[in-house]
Design an enzyme around this catalytic site. Structure first.
Site, mmCIF file in Angstrom:
data_model
loop_
_atom_site.group_PDB
_atom_site.id
_atom_site.type_symbol
_atom_site.label_atom_id
_atom_site.label_comp_id
_atom_site.label_asym_id
_atom_site.label_seq_id
_atom_site.Cartn_x
_atom_site.Cartn_y
_atom_site.Cartn_z
ATOM 1 N N GLU A 101 -42.356 -77.432 -31.916
ATOM 2 C CA GLU A 101 -43.162 -77.573 -33.142
ATOM 3 C C GLU A 101 -42.432 -78.356 -34.232
ATOM 4 O O GLU A 101 -42.402 -77.961 -35.394
ATOM 5 C CB GLU A 101 -43.630 -76.204 -33.664
HETATM 6 C C1 LIG Z 1 -40.022 -74.997 -24.186
HETATM 7 C C2 LIG Z 1 -40.840 -76.071 -24.790
HETATM 8 C C3 LIG Z 1 -42.195 -75.866 -25.019
HETATM 9 C C4 LIG Z 1 -42.985 -76.883 -25.521
HETATM 10 N N1 LIG Z 1 -44.349 -76.712 -25.603
HETATM 11 C C5 LIG Z 1 -45.123 -77.802 -25.857
HETATM 12 C C6 LIG Z 1 -46.548 -77.733 -25.750
HETATM 13 O O1 LIG Z 1 -47.117 -76.676 -25.440
HETATM 14 N N2 LIG Z 1 -47.263 -78.854 -25.970
HETATM 15 C C7 LIG Z 1 -46.680 -80.033 -26.305
HETATM 16 O O2 LIG Z 1 -47.377 -81.017 -26.469
HETATM 17 N N3 LIG Z 1 -45.329 -80.135 -26.450
HETATM 18 C C8 LIG Z 1 -44.555 -79.059 -26.226
HETATM 19 N N4 LIG Z 1 -43.179 -79.155 -26.343
HETATM 20 C C9 LIG Z 1 -42.587 -80.399 -26.802
HETATM 21 C C10 LIG Z 1 -41.847 -80.263 -28.134
HETATM 22 O O3 LIG Z 1 -42.737 -80.243 -29.186
HETATM 23 C C11 LIG Z 1 -40.880 -81.447 -28.175
HETATM 24 O O4 LIG Z 1 -39.819 -81.092 -27.328
HETATM 25 C C12 LIG Z 1 -40.363 -81.747 -29.532
HETATM 26 O O5 LIG Z 1 -41.379 -82.325 -30.278
HETATM 27 C C13 LIG Z 1 -39.170 -82.693 -29.520
HETATM 28 O O6 LIG Z 1 -39.341 -83.786 -28.658
HETATM 29 P P1 LIG Z 1 -38.202 -84.131 -27.591
HETATM 30 O O7 LIG Z 1 -37.804 -82.882 -26.934
HETATM 31 O O8 LIG Z 1 -38.693 -85.227 -26.749
HETATM 32 O O9 LIG Z 1 -36.967 -84.612 -28.452
HETATM 33 P P2 LIG Z 1 -36.698 -86.108 -29.116
HETATM 34 O O10 LIG Z 1 -37.946 -86.541 -29.747
HETATM 35 O O11 LIG Z 1 -36.142 -86.932 -28.016
HETATM 36 O O12 LIG Z 1 -35.656 -85.766 -30.181
HETATM 37 C C14 LIG Z 1 -34.259 -85.685 -29.907
HETATM 38 C C15 LIG Z 1 -33.512 -85.379 -31.207
HETATM 39 O O13 LIG Z 1 -33.720 -86.407 -32.154
HETATM 40 C C16 LIG Z 1 -34.095 -85.838 -33.399
HETATM 41 N N5 LIG Z 1 -34.964 -86.804 -34.089
HETATM 42 C C17 LIG Z 1 -36.019 -87.489 -33.591
HETATM 43 N N6 LIG Z 1 -36.527 -88.287 -34.524
HETATM 44 C C18 LIG Z 1 -35.800 -88.116 -35.648
HETATM 45 C C19 LIG Z 1 -35.827 -88.649 -36.967
HETATM 46 N N7 LIG Z 1 -36.708 -89.548 -37.336
HETATM 47 N N8 LIG Z 1 -34.910 -88.229 -37.847
HETATM 48 C C20 LIG Z 1 -33.986 -87.309 -37.497
HETATM 49 N N9 LIG Z 1 -33.903 -86.772 -36.268
HETATM 50 C C21 LIG Z 1 -34.800 -87.158 -35.366
HETATM 51 C C22 LIG Z 1 -34.816 -84.565 -33.046
HETATM 52 O O14 LIG Z 1 -34.763 -83.648 -34.125
HETATM 53 C C23 LIG Z 1 -34.007 -84.095 -31.856
HETATM 54 O O15 LIG Z 1 -32.894 -83.372 -32.315
HETATM 55 C C24 LIG Z 1 -42.383 -78.117 -25.866
HETATM 56 C C25 LIG Z 1 -41.016 -78.304 -25.694
HETATM 57 C C26 LIG Z 1 -40.249 -77.309 -25.149
HETATM 58 C C27 LIG Z 1 -38.795 -77.565 -24.929
#
Ligand SMILES: Cc1cc2nc3c(=O)[nH]c(=O)nc-3n(C[C@H](O)[C@H](O)[C@H](O)COP(=O)(O)OP(=O)(O)OC[C@H]3O[C@@H](n4cnc5c(N)ncnc54)[C@H](O)[C@@H]3O)c2cc1C
Length: 790
Positions: free
Chosen positions: A456
């Site tokens: 989230e």
């Molecule tokens: C257990 C689990 C359940 C989930 N459930 C759902 C679901 O039901 N439906 C769904 O659609 N998604 C779901 N997600 C997805 C979740 O919302 C994403 O994992 C989350 O949005 C982060 O994306 P990412 O993991 O690809 O990380 P990335 O986007 O690759 O981010 C990597 C790092 O970069 C940082 N970052 C990225 N952009 C910036 C910025 N501009 N400035 C500073 N820092 C930044 C982030 O904070 C993070 O620390 C789930 C994820 C998990 C792990």
């Protein structure tokens, strides 16, 4: 002569700037043009995200003059009779049906009976109105349920939380057509449909608006007829409940290359509901998120044809999906993860504080060591404040707000403090926290904490981009008005709006600068507090008022000097966001104290957590000044806001000791701290054993104290700690007639519960792999205890 010239020039400047018609013809057009030029370009999705939701107490904190009387008039959160009964019965029963260790170690999922119970009893329809068969619970109740389930089993909490959070039900309620609502909402309320919502793609995580998944508008066959629809292709991952979902909520980009709809060729992100058994939908495999066993997995589809009426809200909502998601997120983010994190923290605090009181080393309860007390005080202070923020943020939703900034603050800070609480708990428990098994109540929470940090809106991004970034635009009294004026199609109206907003902004900044100086000179004593603030708390209201003025001034300084560059200066904006967040957390804590009737016994938690947050807020502002690229502006602003140094001190050791002591004292204050957490009535539960031993501690210590002379004189053996020795000692003491039967029982029970509480599990060399596999085989089909993919 020179003086006359200077005076004339000054008078002319004042006249130009203060006489509206003159200013609007000579000055404003140039500023307006400049503003338009330097305003950073904003995509539609960025604008949607920024404009989603509402502002609330955050706007007061941005104003530099929070209205405390208005704030304290906000009603206190409370459950209805029906909600309380659901908590006392259904929620308790559901907690009793689940054992976190078994779920995570043996079944790799929730027991089928518990999941069925949750579905049958309406846990999946808490936000659905009664007319559709749902529970229509308040946001506060929703939060209470998730919190309590989290004190028992994370998978249980997540699988209940998700259908009530951002997903099909929420989206249908706000945007669905009547037909969609009438069909799906009753089925979702009864748990006949298991929903999930799929947004995240492998290459679009935090930047979810960049999803590549597409839906091409075209004709196709559906139920034997040729209809207008979409050919959708997607590849999503991390989808909670995905592997067992029957109803897939899906976000994708609509394109209309053949111009079949009057919406342009790339209308954008759109949300649809697709039955999981629809041909072409690929679903069913699982991810394995840090040994959390809630269902989570990928889903994909290639050229899957869906009819137009599967779009949430119908064809007129094509391209509106991002805005819909952002608005729902603004409310849902206030509830799910803050509640789950508070639940985890309550579990950690209950178990650890009892353990501190009963676990002895060097012949002393470990909770009496200053080092342990330091960690314990952090746990207690953080928990009190986290819970206050959870309650206030859920209440905001109940009051009809979609608090975009506040929900981001709650999500970030409550999950971060949850992590801090669990980490401190692990440090205190020592080996007991490290060795896995049913006797370890904290290891799974420790393992799974990063999940709440990531989902989230990953926390780093939330802190850097959302809290201050969105707040500075939405909650600031003038910035959004200035920005909107630049997109006004009527040039004259745009100029007038800009003039009003910009010069209003100038006056606002000057007033804050003057107020900051006045507060600095008077040590903050002249800052505002509510009319009826209790004496010892009045200083905290005043401190927040002072910080709010400093924050508003520094926000404006940052925006004026860095302009659009502030968006990229994440280390500056995140510190400003930290200061804003601390003011919100302090406000929530003060309100909680008021709502609960100014309980004197809770005062140490209030003092500790607020002093800690004040210290953090001023360090955040200090960090902005230390690192601000324009050194002159930084030095000048420091002179206005902190001319005599930083005003607030960290909580003293003495206060920390009081908090630690309160946590290890049986009674109402501890129960208020842990209110709403589940406590099993079961000796197999290590937390229950700890509580039972803790409950006897006062009596046991009294007996020990009385028998000290007898031990000293050699009449009695020194009181042992281990269970078998204790049994012998009790028999010996009883034979000497120094204990009543009741005291014997108390000593014996205390030793037994303590023994269970300090127990650490051991396993056969294969760590039970063979036995678990065998058990799973025996318990599998036909009556499987685990949830099987739909
Ligand atoms: C257990 C689990 C359940 C989930 N459930 C759902 C679901 O039901 N439906 C769904 O659609 N998604 C779901 N997600 C997805 C979740 O919302 C994403 O994992 C989350 O949005 C982060 O994306 P990412 O993991 O690809 O990380 P990335 O986007 O690759 O981010 C990597 C790092 O970069 C940082 N970052 C990225 N952009 C910036 C910025 N501009 N400035 C500073 N820092 C930044 C982030 O904070 C993070 O620390 C789930 C994820 C998990 C792990």
């Amino acid at each position: 002569m020179i003086l006359w010239i200077i005076a004339a020039v000054l008078a002319a400047i004042i006249l130009v700037f203060t006489y509206g018609p003159l200013r609007r013809s000579l000055v404003t057009p140039h500023l307006y043009a400049l503003f338009k030029r330097i305003l950073p370009a904003m995509s539609d999705t960025e604008r949607d995200a920024l404009e989603a939701g509402t502002t609330w107490w955050d706007a007061d904190l941005f104003s530099g003059r929070p209205d405390w009387n208005k704030f304290l008039q906000i009603r206190r959160p409370a459950l209805s009779v029906e909600e309380q009964s659901f908590m006392d019965n259904e929620v308790r029963q559901l907690c009793e049906m689940v054992d976190d260790w078994e779920a995570t170690q043996v079944w790799q999922g929730l027991p089928a009976a518990a999941w069925q119970f949750a579905r049958d009893k309406g846990f999946l329809g808490m936000i659905i109105p009664k007319m559709y068969g749902g529970k229509a619970f308040s946001a506060y109740m929703h939060s209470q349920v998730v919190m309590q389930l989290s004190t028992r089993c994370s998978a249980l909490a997540v699988q209940v939380m998700v259908p009530n959070s951002l997903g099909p039900a929420e989206l249908l309620l706000h945007y669905g057509t009547d037909q969609q609502k009438d069909y799906y909402l009753p089925r979702l309320a009864k748990g006949e449909e298991i929903p999930c919502f799929a947004l995240t793609s492998p290459y679009a995580g935090s930047d979810a608006a960049a999803i590549p998944d597409t839906g091409v508008v075209c004709m196709g066959r559906h139920e034997g007829r040729e209809v207008l629809g979409l050919r959708v292709s997607w590849n999503k991952r991390y989808i909670t409940l995905g592997p067992i979902a029957t109803l897939l909520g899906l976000a994708f980009r609509v394109v209309d290359p053949d111009g079949l709809l009057p919406v342009g060729s790339t209308p954008g992100i759109t949300c649809a509901l697709i039955p999981a058994n629809h041909p072409g939908v690929v679903i069913g495999r699982r991810h394995w998120p840090l040994n959390a066993v809630f269902q989570n997995g990928p889903t994909s589809g290639k050229d899957v044809f869906i009819p137009m009426d599967w779009i949430i809200g119908g064809p007129q909502k094509i391209g509106k999906g991002w805005r819909m998601l952002m608005e729902c997120l603004a409310a849902g983010r206030s509830i799910s993860l803050p509640s789950a994190s508070v639940g985890t923290a309550k579990l950690a605090v209950r178990g650890t504080s009892a353990y501190c009181a009963i676990r002895r080393q060097f012949n002393t309860a470990i909770g009496k060591f200053e080092g342990v007390q330091e960690a314990l005080a952090r746990m207690g202070g953080n928990l009190y404040m986290m819970d206050a923020a959870r309650r206030l943020s859920a209440l905001a939703v109940d009051l009809g707000e979609k608090p975009a900034v506040i929900s981001a603050i709650a999500k970030y800070h409550v999950t971060e403090r949850g992590r801090a609480v669990v980490n401190d708990g692990m440090d205190i428990l020592g080996g007991k926290g490290i060795c896995m098994g049913p006797s370890n109540f904290l290891a799974r929470a420790y393992q799974q904490i990063p999940i709440a940090i990531t989902v989230e809106g990953a926390n780093i991004l939330t802190r850097c981009l959302i809290i201050f970034g969105q707040g500075a635009i939405r909650a600031h009294p003038y910035v959004l008005k200035e920005m909107r004026s630049t997109t006004e199609s009527d040039q004259r109206k745009g100029l007038l709006d800009f003039d009003a907003a910009f010069f209003g902004h100038m006056r606002f900044t000057c007033a804050n600068a003057l107020r900051a100086v006045w507060y600095s000179l008077t040590g903050g004593l002249t800052a505002s507090a509510p009319d009826k603030a209790p004496g010892e708390m009045a200083r905290y209201y005043r401190a927040v008022s002072r910080l709010s003025t400093c924050f508003a001034l520094m926000t404006d300084m940052s925006m004026f000097i860095l302009g659009g560059d502030l968006k990229r200066r994440e280390r500056i904006s995140s510190r400003l966001g930290d200061a804003l967040s601390m003011m919100y957390l302090i406000s929530a804590t003060l309100k909680r104290y008021e709502d609960e009737g100014r309980q004197e016994a809770d005062a140490p938690y209030v003092h500790w957590s607020i002093q800690d947050a004040l210290q953090k807020a001023q360090l955040a502002l200090d960090g902005v000044l230390q690192n601000f690229p324009n050194r002159f502006a930084a030095a000048f602003t420091r002179l206005l806001v902190f001319p005599f140094g930083l005003p607030y001190e960290a909580p003293s050791d003495k206060l920390g000791a009081q908090v630690a002591q309160a946590m290890q004292t049986h009674g109402d204050a501890r129960e208020r701290l842990l209110a709403g957490s589940f406590l099993a009535d079961d000796l197999r539960d290590p937390v229950a054993c700890g509580e039972l031993a803790f409950g006897l501690l006062a009596m046991v210590e009294g007996i020990e104290h009385r028998l000290k002379p007898a031990v000293k004189s050699g009449k009695l053996q020194p009181i042992p700690q281990s269970l078998p020795e204790m049994e012998r000692w009790i028999t010996d003491a009883a034979a000497q007639g120094v204990m009543t039967p009741e005291e014997r029982r108390a000593m014996s029970d205390f030793a037994r519960y303590t023994d269970l509480s300090v127990h650490v599990d051991d396993f056969p060399p294969d760590l039970n792999a063979a036995a678990d596999a065998d058990q799973r085989r025996r318990m599998s089909a036909p009556a499987s205890p685990v949830i099987t993919p739909a």
